[in-house]
Design a protein around this motif. Structure first.
Motif, PDB file in Angstrom:
ATOM      1  N   LYS A   1       0.813  -1.223   0.000  1.00  0.00           N
ATOM      2  CA  LYS A   1       0.000   0.000   0.000  1.00  0.00           C
ATOM      3  C   LYS A   1       0.845   1.273   0.000  1.00  0.00           C
ATOM      4  O   LYS A   1       0.389   2.316  -0.446  1.00  0.00           O
ATOM      5  CB  LYS A   1      -0.923   0.015   1.217  1.00  0.00           C
ATOM      6  CG  LYS A   1      -2.050  -0.978   1.139  1.00  0.00           C
ATOM      7  CD  LYS A   1      -2.906  -0.907   2.394  1.00  0.00           C
ATOM      8  CE  LYS A   1      -4.105  -1.806   2.302  1.00  0.00           C
ATOM      9  NZ  LYS A   1      -4.975  -1.682   3.495  1.00  0.00           N
TER      10      LYS A   1
ATOM     11  N   GLU B   1      -4.536  -5.499  -3.575  1.00  0.00           N
ATOM     12  CA  GLU B   1      -4.058  -4.213  -3.059  1.00  0.00           C
ATOM     13  C   GLU B   1      -2.899  -3.642  -3.878  1.00  0.00           C
ATOM     14  O   GLU B   1      -2.511  -2.499  -3.702  1.00  0.00           O
ATOM     15  CB  GLU B   1      -3.610  -4.344  -1.597  1.00  0.00           C
ATOM     16  CG  GLU B   1      -4.738  -4.542  -0.624  1.00  0.00           C
ATOM     17  CD  GLU B   1      -5.639  -3.322  -0.495  1.00  0.00           C
ATOM     18  OE1 GLU B   1      -5.181  -2.181  -0.721  1.00  0.00           O
ATOM     19  OE2 GLU B   1      -6.817  -3.526  -0.165  1.00  0.00           O
ATOM     20  N   LYS B   2      -2.350  -4.444  -4.766  1.00  0.00           N
ATOM     21  CA  LYS B   2      -1.184  -4.045  -5.535  1.00  0.00           C
ATOM     22  C   LYS B   2      -1.481  -2.812  -6.387  1.00  0.00           C
ATOM     23  O   LYS B   2      -2.421  -2.819  -7.170  1.00  0.00           O
ATOM     24  CB  LYS B   2      -0.788  -5.221  -6.438  1.00  0.00           C
ATOM     25  CG  LYS B   2       0.399  -4.982  -7.312  1.00  0.00           C
ATOM     26  CD  LYS B   2       0.607  -6.139  -8.273  1.00  0.00           C
ATOM     27  CE  LYS B   2      -0.047  -5.932  -9.599  1.00  0.00           C
ATOM     28  NZ  LYS B   2       0.313  -4.719 -10.321  1.00  0.00           N
ATOM     29  N   PRO B   3      -0.669  -1.749  -6.221  1.00  0.00           N
ATOM     30  CA  PRO B   3      -0.827  -0.604  -7.129  1.00  0.00           C
ATOM     31  C   PRO B   3      -0.570  -1.034  -8.575  1.00  0.00           C
ATOM     32  O   PRO B   3       0.152  -2.003  -8.830  1.00  0.00           O
ATOM     33  CB  PRO B   3       0.252   0.376  -6.656  1.00  0.00           C
ATOM     34  CG  PRO B   3       0.629  -0.059  -5.293  1.00  0.00           C
ATOM     35  CD  PRO B   3       0.382  -1.533  -5.236  1.00  0.00           C
ATOM     36  N   ASP B   4      -1.131  -0.300  -9.510  1.00  0.00           N
ATOM     37  CA  ASP B   4      -1.033  -0.673 -10.927  1.00  0.00           C
ATOM     38  C   ASP B   4       0.397  -0.806 -11.428  1.00  0.00           C
ATOM     39  O   ASP B   4       0.662  -1.604 -12.316  1.00  0.00           O
ATOM     40  CB  ASP B   4      -1.784   0.337 -11.795  1.00  0.00           C
ATOM     41  CG  ASP B   4      -3.287   0.215 -11.642  1.00  0.00           C
ATOM     42  OD1 ASP B   4      -3.762  -0.843 -11.187  1.00  0.00           O
ATOM     43  OD2 ASP B   4      -3.987   1.189 -11.974  1.00  0.00           O
TER      44      ASP B   4
ATOM     45  N   ALA C   1       3.460   2.165  -1.711  1.00  0.00           N
ATOM     46  CA  ALA C   1       3.953   2.582  -3.032  1.00  0.00           C
ATOM     47  C   ALA C   1       5.418   3.041  -2.987  1.00  0.00           C
ATOM     48  O   ALA C   1       5.857   3.798  -3.836  1.00  0.00           O
ATOM     49  CB  ALA C   1       3.058   3.657  -3.634  1.00  0.00           C
TER      50      ALA C   1
END
Length: 174
Positions: free
Chosen positions: A95, A127-130, A97
């Motif tokens: 989360k 939950e993985k950022p793009d 980043a």
């Protein structure tokens, strides 16, 4: 922004962690920040721990396990606690980043041994950022994880020196 991938290294052969470490090395070489969380591992004598501390400031490894083997049929409370602690760290860092790549080493085994739930792993992936590359290693990759992943490599054992009685070798197994 480049799309981050979900990559899985699984199977009964040797080299899953080593393959993930190779990805990390490539990423660090391109100036990316990498975090590896090693589930079920707690021995600071691993070669990758020593190398990262000495030479790779863009790469961090956190161990979240004991320095002994986990009994699949009777994991200790500490084994379970440490795996859950590793999960909490992974969730927080995913989360945050702060990293370009996060490797969850032996996470598939942690699920198989009931130290973590499959739902927890699916939550980490969701939950993985793009732009984050997420790598999961270990035997027994669950089918749901395989279905979600962008890349899956199965490493198959053909022959292993253990069968000849050759013990774990520094610089090869650890």
């Amino acid at each position: 922004m480049t799309k981050g991938l979900v990559m899985v290294y699984t199977g009964n052969g040797k080299g899953k962690t080593t393959a993930a470490l190779g990805l990390a090395l490539r990423a660090v070489g391109h100036g990316k920040k990498v975090l590896m969380i090693q589930f079920m591992k707690g021995d600071k004598n691993y070669g990758e721990i020593k190398a990262v501390e000495r030479y790779l400031p863009g790469f961090k490894i956190i161990q979240s396990g004991l320095d002994t083997f986990v009994d699949k049929n009777n994991p200790s409370k500490e084994d379970i606690y440490l795996a859950q602690e590793g999960y909490n760290i992974a969730l927080k860092e995913i989360k945050s980043a702060k990293y370009d790549m996060i490797i969850l080493d032996e996470v598939n085994v942690a699920v198989e041994y009931n130290l973590l739930s499959l739902d927890q792993i699916i939550d980490l992936i969701k939950e993985k950022p793009d732009n984050l590359d997420l790598v999961l290693t270990g035997r027994y990759a669950p089918y749901k994880v395989i279905d979600i992943a962008d890349m899956v490599s199965e490493i198959k054992e053909i022959k292993h020196h253990y069968s000849k009685g050759i013990k774990a070798k520094e610089g090869v197994e650890f």
